[in-house]
Design an enzyme around this catalytic site. Sequence first.
Site, PDB file in Angstrom:
ATOM      1  CG  ASP A 141     -21.533  32.891 -11.485  1.00  0.00           C
ATOM      2  OD1 ASP A 141     -22.694  33.105 -11.080  1.00  0.00           O
ATOM      3  OD2 ASP A 141     -21.164  33.109 -12.646  1.00  0.00           O
ATOM      4  CE1 TYR A 185     -33.734  32.144 -20.413  1.00  0.00           C
ATOM      5  CE2 TYR A 185     -33.726  32.231 -18.008  1.00  0.00           C
ATOM      6  CZ  TYR A 185     -34.243  31.717 -19.193  1.00  0.00           C
ATOM      7  OH  TYR A 185     -35.248  30.778 -19.157  1.00  0.00           O
ATOM      8  CG  HIS A 227     -23.665  35.769 -13.384  1.00  0.00           C
ATOM      9  ND1 HIS A 227     -23.299  34.538 -13.872  1.00  0.00           N
ATOM     10  CD2 HIS A 227     -24.553  36.262 -14.277  1.00  0.00           C
ATOM     11  CE1 HIS A 227     -23.945  34.291 -14.997  1.00  0.00           C
ATOM     12  NE2 HIS A 227     -24.705  35.329 -15.273  1.00  0.00           N
ATOM     13  CB  SER A 231     -24.700  34.897 -18.610  1.00  0.00           C
ATOM     14  OG  SER A 231     -25.623  34.301 -17.728  1.00  0.00           O
TER      15      SER A 231
END
Length: 322
Positions: free
Chosen positions: A273, A92, A302, A183
């Site tokens: 996470d 992202y 993560h 992700s």
Amino acid sequence: MPILDMPVEKLKEYTGTNPKPDDFDLYWERALAELDGTDPDPEWIPADFKAPSADCYDLYYTGVRNARIHAKVLVPKVRKDKMPALVNFHGYTGNCGNWTDKLSYAGAGFVTAAMDCRGQGGRSEDTGQVKGNTMHGHIIRGLDDEPDNLLMRNIFLDAAELARILMDMPDVDADKVGVFGVSQGGGLSLACAALEPRIARAAVQYPFLSDYRRVWELDMAQNAYEELQSYFKFFDPLHEREEEVYRRLGYIDVHNLAPRIRGKVQMAVTLMDNICPPSTQFAAYNAITAPKELQIYPDFGHEFLPGQEDRAFRFLMEMLEG
């Protein structure tokens, strides 16, 4: 075992919280029809970067709403029969990364592409004109407009279109095209495989863009999901439209798209996470009805997962060997 979310036994049964709109299938049929009517008009520009094992290109193509999308593409110099291909999607806000990141797959014999998501950190255009917030993130962009104007819808279609472009290359075996990512890249890999059912394999790590309402219920609308909190604070402070908001987000929820996947999926999930909560990852995995395999990392969040990139490489290499 540490528990951030819910016990593993329940995670393996969890099917998701965010609603699926009643017209979900019609929504994506309409979106794919728009994609079918879009001429990609690909432009292949030889890159300044040179490598002994691959020819490197900057690819520009037209996505829905007339946006020009950029991708880096590496084509192996040694070509025997038709080649398999791979598409990589980035995290992202990021971009498609360095050329050197892709050389291992190109050197192994894959045509390898990496897409810049429109409006994020790369060279793709964002032509969207929408009502409402455009400041605090791409999940909520277009949320106050018509559902067809959700920005993530267009990014999902860009991903499928890039896979189609590779499949149409004369030197590529369209039956041996895979996707991979981490992700957001994992979420886009699932979306791409769902919208382009010819995708043969998907290697995914802790996918983003899944089960939005569960993120909110866990009070984890922060970091990558912070825009959910921003939206309610500024546009629905009393949560009077909460049901409608999550229903609309259901259109761009990969756990709702996952049943459409036909290719084989390898997924790595992380139980600690706090960016993409474990249950949201399992919601996507459990919705997949195609052949699949799962690696669980109990002590990881993560972050980099030891051995997983090698495992994904072997998984994707099976297309080349087969």
